[in-house]
Design an enzyme around this catalytic site. Structure first.
Site, PDB file in Angstrom:
ATOM      1  N   HIS A 178       0.831  -1.209   0.000  1.00 38.33           N
ATOM      2  CA  HIS A 178       0.000   0.000   0.000  1.00 38.33           C
ATOM      3  C   HIS A 178       0.862   1.255   0.000  1.00 38.33           C
ATOM      4  CE1 HIS A 178      -3.381   2.626   1.367  1.00 38.33           C
ATOM      5  NE2 HIS A 178      -2.408   3.227   2.037  1.00 38.33           N
ATOM      6  N   GLU A 179       1.894   1.269   0.843  1.00 39.64           N
ATOM      7  CA  GLU A 179       2.745   2.453   0.920  1.00 39.64           C
ATOM      8  C   GLU A 179       3.578   2.628  -0.347  1.00 39.64           C
ATOM      9  OE1 GLU A 179       2.486   4.708   3.225  1.00 39.64           O
ATOM     10  OE2 GLU A 179       0.974   3.513   4.262  1.00 39.64           O
ATOM     11  N   GLU A 183      -5.974   6.959  -0.919  1.00 37.87           N
ATOM     12  CA  GLU A 183      -5.898   5.784  -0.055  1.00 37.87           C
ATOM     13  C   GLU A 183      -6.537   4.568  -0.719  1.00 37.87           C
ATOM     14  OE1 GLU A 183      -4.244   5.414   2.776  1.00 37.87           O
ATOM     15  OE2 GLU A 183      -3.499   7.435   2.411  1.00 37.87           O
ATOM     16  N   HIS A 206       1.582   4.376  -3.079  1.00 35.24           N
ATOM     17  CA  HIS A 206       1.548   5.843  -3.021  1.00 35.24           C
ATOM     18  C   HIS A 206       2.703   6.430  -3.833  1.00 35.24           C
ATOM     19  CE1 HIS A 206      -1.773   6.536  -0.350  1.00 35.24           C
ATOM     20  NE2 HIS A 206      -1.238   5.865   0.657  1.00 35.24           N
TER      21      HIS A 206
END
Length: 261
Positions: free
Chosen positions: A130-131, A194, A134
């Protein structure tokens, strides 16, 4: 009598539209255009400063097993995300909060609290993926660009109208304009970021050989751990747990990955 607040809003919209025309770039990973005044490379200096502050303020773990776990999982995801063309730094912080972050320039920080919460490497991969998403999605640069453009537009609008209204009206208009920009533009875009990172993150998990369905279990665990401490969704930069879980479950089902959890 003309409404000054409406005039500020109109000025802001016009300037924002001009900025979009000047700074649109198509992101293939997201399948949409982004408003970018800068890119991640331009944020490298700020990222380096933030990394230095994190190292100085936090307690860096020397637990070899924890560091090796983060590095093992992250390396597979980095390759899956197409980010293996740069050097990466991995640091574990002695912090009970279940959190992790990726900074422009190739830096990954993971808290011990997250390592304790993520029972399997698949669940740890959900957060690191997920990070990393980004970063691939240029979300930091997009967020910066949105904030800079909005602040500039509001300042120009206030300057243009400042001499034609009372100080009280000017103050109220400025407050209204800033609040409208936050709730109507900046926060919703952050929630969108997100959810995009959730989708890209599980893509990277699948490519790296991890079980994407474990992301759902990890977010459910985090939702239970953080229950009761979140603001209403429209006032938050993150989606509500219910929204995140529903969107992620829908995406996993569309890819046939729910059974893989």
């Amino acid at each position: 009598m003309r409404n000054p607040v409406r005039r500020i809003a109109r000025t802001t919209t016009t300037l924002a539209a001009a900025g979009v025309l000047a700074g649109c770039a198509y992101n293939e990973d997201l399948g949409r255009s982004q408003f970018l005044l800068v890119d991640d490379a331009a944020l490298a200096g700020a990222a380096e400063q933030a990394w230095g502050e994190a190292l100085g303020a936090g307690k860096v773990s020397t637990n070899r097993a924890a560091i090796a776990r983060v590095e093992r999982v992250a390396k597979r995801l980095i390759e899956a995300a197409g980010l293996g063309d740069r050097p990466w730094q991995y640091v574990v912080f002695e912090d009970p909060q279940a959190n992790a972050f990726v900074l422009p320039g190739g830096r990954i920080g993971v808290n011990t609290g997250l390592l304790a919460l993520a029972r399997t490497d698949d669940q740890l991969a959900a957060v690191i993926g997920h990070e990393l998403a980004h970063s691939v999605a240029n979300h930091a640069a997009e967020r910066y660009s949105q904030t800079a453009a909005t602040q500039t537009a509001l300042q120009v609008g206030q300057a243009a109208l400042g001499g034609r209204m009372s100080p009280q009206t000017a103050q109220a208009a400025a407050a209204f304009g800033g609040l409208g920009a936050q709730l109507g533009l900046l926060m919703p875009f952050s929630r969108r970021h997100e959810l995009e990172a959730d989708r890209l993150g599980v893509d990277y998990m699948a490519r790296a050989g991890y079980r994407p369905g474990e992301a759902l279990e990890l977010w459910r665990t985090m939702a239970r751990e953080g229950a009761g401490g979140r603001p209403p969704q429209f006032l938050s930069t993150h989606p509500s747990e219910a929204t995140r879980l529903a969107e992620l479950e829908r995406y996993l089902a569309s890819r046939g990955w729910l059974e893989a959890g």
